[in-house]
Design a protein around this motif. Structure first.
Motif, PDB file in Angstrom:
ATOM      1  N   ARG A 234     -35.795  18.459  26.092  1.00  0.00           N
ATOM      2  CA  ARG A 234     -35.999  19.904  26.206  1.00  0.00           C
ATOM      3  C   ARG A 234     -35.333  20.406  27.487  1.00  0.00           C
ATOM      4  O   ARG A 234     -35.661  19.952  28.583  1.00  0.00           O
ATOM      5  CB  ARG A 234     -37.499  20.235  26.214  1.00  0.00           C
ATOM      6  N   PHE A 235     -34.387  21.344  27.302  1.00  0.00           N
ATOM      7  CA  PHE A 235     -33.587  21.842  28.416  1.00  0.00           C
ATOM      8  C   PHE A 235     -33.891  23.324  28.662  1.00  0.00           C
ATOM      9  O   PHE A 235     -34.005  24.107  27.708  1.00  0.00           O
ATOM     10  CB  PHE A 235     -32.096  21.676  28.107  1.00  0.00           C
ATOM     11  N   GLY A 236     -34.005  23.697  29.930  1.00  0.00           N
ATOM     12  CA  GLY A 236     -34.310  25.081  30.270  1.00  0.00           C
ATOM     13  C   GLY A 236     -33.247  25.697  31.164  1.00  0.00           C
ATOM     14  O   GLY A 236     -32.717  25.030  32.068  1.00  0.00           O
ATOM     15  N   PHE A 237     -32.929  26.954  30.890  1.00  0.00           N
ATOM     16  CA  PHE A 237     -32.034  27.764  31.733  1.00  0.00           C
ATOM     17  C   PHE A 237     -32.870  28.899  32.305  1.00  0.00           C
ATOM     18  O   PHE A 237     -33.577  29.590  31.565  1.00  0.00           O
ATOM     19  CB  PHE A 237     -30.883  28.316  30.881  1.00  0.00           C
ATOM     20  N   PHE A 238     -32.782  29.105  33.620  1.00  0.00           N
ATOM     21  CA  PHE A 238     -33.542  30.157  34.282  1.00  0.00           C
ATOM     22  C   PHE A 238     -32.596  30.968  35.164  1.00  0.00           C
ATOM     23  O   PHE A 238     -31.956  30.416  36.067  1.00  0.00           O
ATOM     24  CB  PHE A 238     -34.660  29.558  35.147  1.00  0.00           C
ATOM     25  N   GLY A 239     -32.511  32.250  34.908  1.00  0.00           N
ATOM     26  CA  GLY A 239     -31.649  33.088  35.734  1.00  0.00           C
ATOM     27  C   GLY A 239     -31.026  34.209  34.937  1.00  0.00           C
ATOM     28  O   GLY A 239     -31.141  34.265  33.696  1.00  0.00           O
ATOM     29  N   HIS A 240     -30.355  35.101  35.658  1.00  0.00           N
ATOM     30  CA  HIS A 240     -29.720  36.231  34.986  1.00  0.00           C
ATOM     31  C   HIS A 240     -28.585  35.732  34.096  1.00  0.00           C
ATOM     32  O   HIS A 240     -27.848  34.818  34.468  1.00  0.00           O
ATOM     33  CB  HIS A 240     -29.171  37.207  36.024  1.00  0.00           C
ATOM     34  N   LEU A 241     -28.481  36.339  32.942  1.00  0.00           N
ATOM     35  CA  LEU A 241     -27.444  35.920  31.994  1.00  0.00           C
ATOM     36  C   LEU A 241     -26.207  36.786  32.171  1.00  0.00           C
ATOM     37  O   LEU A 241     -26.209  37.984  31.892  1.00  0.00           O
ATOM     38  CB  LEU A 241     -27.973  36.016  30.566  1.00  0.00           C
ATOM     39  N   ASN A 242     -25.161  36.167  32.678  1.00  0.00           N
ATOM     40  CA  ASN A 242     -23.854  36.813  32.808  1.00  0.00           C
ATOM     41  C   ASN A 242     -22.794  35.721  32.693  1.00  0.00           C
ATOM     42  O   ASN A 242     -23.126  34.545  32.553  1.00  0.00           O
ATOM     43  CB  ASN A 242     -23.744  37.588  34.126  1.00  0.00           C
ATOM     44  N   ARG A 243     -21.557  36.102  32.759  1.00  0.00           N
ATOM     45  CA  ARG A 243     -20.502  35.110  32.515  1.00  0.00           C
ATOM     46  C   ARG A 243     -20.413  34.084  33.640  1.00  0.00           C
ATOM     47  O   ARG A 243     -19.956  32.960  33.432  1.00  0.00           O
ATOM     48  CB  ARG A 243     -19.147  35.793  32.314  1.00  0.00           C
ATOM     49  N   PHE A 244     -20.879  34.436  34.844  1.00  0.00           N
ATOM     50  CA  PHE A 244     -20.774  33.522  35.975  1.00  0.00           C
ATOM     51  C   PHE A 244     -21.812  32.403  35.916  1.00  0.00           C
ATOM     52  O   PHE A 244     -21.573  31.311  36.411  1.00  0.00           O
ATOM     53  CB  PHE A 244     -20.938  34.287  37.288  1.00  0.00           C
ATOM     54  N   LYS A 245     -22.962  32.690  35.328  1.00  0.00           N
ATOM     55  CA  LYS A 245     -24.056  31.717  35.325  1.00  0.00           C
ATOM     56  C   LYS A 245     -23.921  30.663  34.228  1.00  0.00           C
ATOM     57  O   LYS A 245     -24.695  29.700  34.195  1.00  0.00           O
ATOM     58  CB  LYS A 245     -25.399  32.434  35.180  1.00  0.00           C
ATOM     59  N   GLY A 246     -22.989  30.835  33.319  1.00  0.00           N
ATOM     60  CA  GLY A 246     -22.674  29.772  32.373  1.00  0.00           C
ATOM     61  C   GLY A 246     -23.594  29.637  31.179  1.00  0.00           C
ATOM     62  O   GLY A 246     -23.581  28.593  30.509  1.00  0.00           O
ATOM     63  N   GLY A 247     -24.378  30.661  30.878  1.00  0.00           N
ATOM     64  CA  GLY A 247     -25.247  30.574  29.710  1.00  0.00           C
ATOM     65  C   GLY A 247     -24.479  30.345  28.414  1.00  0.00           C
ATOM     66  O   GLY A 247     -24.941  29.621  27.518  1.00  0.00           O
ATOM     67  N   MET A 248     -23.284  30.934  28.323  1.00  0.00           N
ATOM     68  CA  MET A 248     -22.462  30.755  27.115  1.00  0.00           C
ATOM     69  C   MET A 248     -21.990  29.305  26.979  1.00  0.00           C
ATOM     70  O   MET A 248     -21.898  28.770  25.871  1.00  0.00           O
ATOM     71  CB  MET A 248     -21.266  31.701  27.177  1.00  0.00           C
ATOM     72  N   VAL A 249     -21.705  28.670  28.114  1.00  0.00           N
ATOM     73  CA  VAL A 249     -21.292  27.266  28.096  1.00  0.00           C
ATOM     74  C   VAL A 249     -22.436  26.405  27.572  1.00  0.00           C
ATOM     75  O   VAL A 249     -22.237  25.507  26.743  1.00  0.00           O
ATOM     76  CB  VAL A 249     -20.866  26.804  29.500  1.00  0.00           C
ATOM     77  N   LEU A 250     -23.642  26.697  28.038  1.00  0.00           N
ATOM     78  CA  LEU A 250     -24.805  25.926  27.586  1.00  0.00           C
ATOM     79  C   LEU A 250     -25.057  26.126  26.099  1.00  0.00           C
ATOM     80  O   LEU A 250     -25.358  25.164  25.369  1.00  0.00           O
ATOM     81  CB  LEU A 250     -26.033  26.340  28.392  1.00  0.00           C
ATOM     82  N   LEU A 251     -24.917  27.353  25.623  1.00  0.00           N
ATOM     83  CA  LEU A 251     -25.136  27.602  24.198  1.00  0.00           C
ATOM     84  C   LEU A 251     -24.138  26.835  23.336  1.00  0.00           C
ATOM     85  O   LEU A 251     -24.492  26.278  22.299  1.00  0.00           O
ATOM     86  CB  LEU A 251     -25.051  29.100  23.913  1.00  0.00           C
ATOM     87  N   ASP A 252     -22.883  26.795  23.777  1.00  0.00           N
ATOM     88  CA  ASP A 252     -21.896  26.069  22.982  1.00  0.00           C
ATOM     89  C   ASP A 252     -22.144  24.567  23.048  1.00  0.00           C
ATOM     90  O   ASP A 252     -21.911  23.852  22.064  1.00  0.00           O
ATOM     91  CB  ASP A 252     -20.477  26.394  23.449  1.00  0.00           C
ATOM     92  N   ALA A 253     -22.622  24.087  24.195  1.00  0.00           N
ATOM     93  CA  ALA A 253     -22.968  22.662  24.291  1.00  0.00           C
ATOM     94  C   ALA A 253     -24.105  22.335  23.337  1.00  0.00           C
ATOM     95  O   ALA A 253     -24.101  21.296  22.662  1.00  0.00           O
ATOM     96  CB  ALA A 253     -23.348  22.317  25.727  1.00  0.00           C
ATOM     97  N   SER A 254     -25.089  23.232  23.252  1.00  0.00           N
ATOM     98  CA  SER A 254     -26.202  23.029  22.321  1.00  0.00           C
ATOM     99  C   SER A 254     -25.700  23.036  20.885  1.00  0.00           C
ATOM    100  O   SER A 254     -26.144  22.220  20.048  1.00  0.00           O
ATOM    101  CB  SER A 254     -27.251  24.121  22.540  1.00  0.00           C
ATOM    102  N   ARG A 255     -24.790  23.950  20.569  1.00  0.00           N
ATOM    103  CA  ARG A 255     -24.212  24.001  19.218  1.00  0.00           C
ATOM    104  C   ARG A 255     -23.564  22.668  18.865  1.00  0.00           C
ATOM    105  O   ARG A 255     -23.718  22.152  17.749  1.00  0.00           O
ATOM    106  CB  ARG A 255     -23.190  25.130  19.134  1.00  0.00           C
ATOM    107  N   ARG A 256     -22.842  22.109  19.819  1.00  0.00           N
ATOM    108  CA  ARG A 256     -22.159  20.832  19.589  1.00  0.00           C
ATOM    109  C   ARG A 256     -23.172  19.711  19.336  1.00  0.00           C
ATOM    110  O   ARG A 256     -22.958  18.861  18.456  1.00  0.00           O
ATOM    111  CB  ARG A 256     -21.275  20.489  20.782  1.00  0.00           C
ATOM    112  N   LEU A 257     -24.260  19.690  20.089  1.00  0.00           N
ATOM    113  CA  LEU A 257     -25.269  18.659  19.879  1.00  0.00           C
ATOM    114  C   LEU A 257     -25.891  18.775  18.489  1.00  0.00           C
ATOM    115  O   LEU A 257     -26.107  17.766  17.806  1.00  0.00           O
ATOM    116  CB  LEU A 257     -26.363  18.764  20.946  1.00  0.00           C
ATOM    117  N   SER A 258     -26.170  20.004  18.081  1.00  0.00           N
ATOM    118  CA  SER A 258     -26.750  20.206  16.744  1.00  0.00           C
ATOM    119  C   SER A 258     -25.772  19.742  15.669  1.00  0.00           C
ATOM    120  O   SER A 258     -26.182  19.135  14.661  1.00  0.00           O
ATOM    121  CB  SER A 258     -27.110  21.678  16.539  1.00  0.00           C
ATOM    122  N   ALA A 259     -24.494  20.014  15.863  1.00  0.00           N
ATOM    123  CA  ALA A 259     -23.485  19.590  14.890  1.00  0.00           C
ATOM    124  C   ALA A 259     -23.396  18.070  14.800  1.00  0.00           C
ATOM    125  O   ALA A 259     -23.046  17.517  13.752  1.00  0.00           O
ATOM    126  CB  ALA A 259     -22.119  20.176  15.264  1.00  0.00           C
TER     127      ALA A 259
END
Length: 414
Positions: A234-259
């Motif tokens: 179980r992985f958690g991200f805490f912080g403001h969501l913008n392009r600098f904080k890398g939330g999109m990178v984490l989402l794509d990494a999660s997508r890859r794991l699910s695949a």
């Protein structure tokens, strides 16, 4: 001792790391060391509606905190042309006659405020904490190019590549003004060695710039999530969501794991205020494509222990250097290993293979590999969690700042 604190916002309106620490430090100095003073937070209409006829407004029942309305801020030059708003501060500063003025950001207040303070309180000692790289970098103070590449520091060619509409003279004048303004400060503090190195590389004198780590308010750590099968996924991200904080990178990494058929869960906690429509559309699409991820929105600080109790790892996938992220201190306070980029202040705080794991920056495939390693390596989580050192407490940080203030005032007396 009388101290005036200036910050670019108030944590009650925008709970960013700088605001939370600056406000906590102010209160700790007041409560532990009897320091008298005022905490002034600059705000605009984007944060709270301005009351007609007022430029300063108190915060709740506090008598030593106030909001200052300022408009028309120039982010490129860190300039505040709202001379009427700034003029309202002069009587406050003159009446207070602070011994120490500690500025935690030039955003909103602007470089003009430093000159105003010098005139209103000529005997005050000035302290500046560089929570980021705004004096060095006009590109949102992050030493990150507009196309997402890491930048080692300002140069005329690199800066003009980010601002092709600006002349070389604009950058020369900006640098000269930053040097002139920061030259007024007795000390420039950075929360990390990495940040100090960037300021020294830019030509600021070593005698003026010193490392002063941030602290975090103590609280009982959240219990670890029960995992009878030993699986920590179980992985958690805490912080403001913008392009600098890398939330999109984490989402794509999660997508890859699910695949790949890797069972896991990702929870993102943080708001999306002030983001562009393009970013919000991309974020929604990335979230929809990652079936194991959930976005729970903005959270209050009091809710953090409960949210931490639901995760095994804290992921800090920022694509810029970072300086000293509060979220890493929060994770370590609650004994959660951290997965982050192996650069800048993140690498300085998280020891790879000791109390966390480093991942490639801005690389979702690389992050996915590290997340899979975290899930599948037997005993890894237990070993890393056992090696976590408690972060510096807010009380200890207040003591260090108080000692610094006394030392600085002693230098004046000498």
């Amino acid at each position: 001792m009388r101290a005036l604190f200036l910050c670019h916002n108030h944590p009650g309106l925008q709970p960013g790391g700088t605001e939370v620490f600056a406000h906590g430090l102010f209160r700790a100095l007041r409560d532990q060391h009897g320091v008298e003073g005022m905490f002034l937070a600059a705000v605009t209409g984007a944060h709270r509606e301005r009351r007609p006829g007022t430029l300063l407004q108190g915060i709740g029942t506090a008598t030593d905190e106030a909001l200052v309305w300022l408009g028309h801020f120039d982010r490129f030059g860190l300039a505040q042309p709202d001379t009427y708003g700034l003029a309202s501060l002069a009587p406050v500063i003159e009446a207070m006659q602070p011994d120490i003025v500690h500025i935690h950001h030039l955003l909103q207040f602007g470089v003009e405020t430093v000159d105003l303070i010098r005139r209103a309180a000529p005997r005050a000692r000035l302290i500046f904490t560089a929570h980021d790289f705004f004096p060095l970098c006009a590109q949102e103070g992050q030493l990150l190019t507009t196309d997402g590449r890491l930048c080692r520091g300002p140069s005329l060619d690199r800066c003009q590549a980010c601002f092709p509409g600006r002349s070389g003279a604009d950058f020369v004048m900006r640098e000269l003004q930053m040097r002139d303004v920061l030259g007024e400060f007795d000390r420039i503090l950075t929360p990390s060695e990495f940040a100090r190195g960037r300021y020294l590389a830019a030509g600021y004198p070593a005698r003026q710039v010193q490392v002063m780590p941030n602290g975090i308010a103590a609280m009982p750590p959240a219990p670890h999530r029960p995992a009878p099968d030993g699986r920590r996924d179980r992985f958690g991200f805490f912080g403001h969501l913008n392009r600098f904080k890398g939330g999109m990178v984490l989402l794509d990494a999660s997508r890859r794991l699910s695949a790949e058929g890797i069972a896991h869960g990702v929870t993102l906690h943080g708001g999306t205020a002030w983001q562009s429509e393009g970013f919000l559309a991309g974020f929604s699409a990335a979230l929809e494509a990652a079936p194991a991820a959930r976005h729970h929105g903005l959270y209050q600080g009091a809710a953090l222990p409960g949210l931490m109790a639901q995760v095994d790892w804290v992921v800090v996938p920022s694509i810029w250097w970072e300086n000293a992220p509060l979220v890493i201190q929060e994770a370590f306070l609650h004994r959660r290993p951290v997965i982050c980029g192996g650069i800048g202040g993140m690498a300085e705080m998280v020891r790879d293979g000791v109390d966390g794991l480093h991942a490639p920056v801005g690389d979702s495939a690389g992050l996915a590999r590290v997340l899979r390693q975290a899930i599948e390596t037997e005993g890894l989580w237990d070993r890393l969690a056992a090696n976590i050192r408690p972060p510096l407490s807010l009380e200890a940080a207040a003591q260090r700042h108080h000692d610094l203030y006394r030392d600085t005032l002693g230098a004046r007396a000498a």
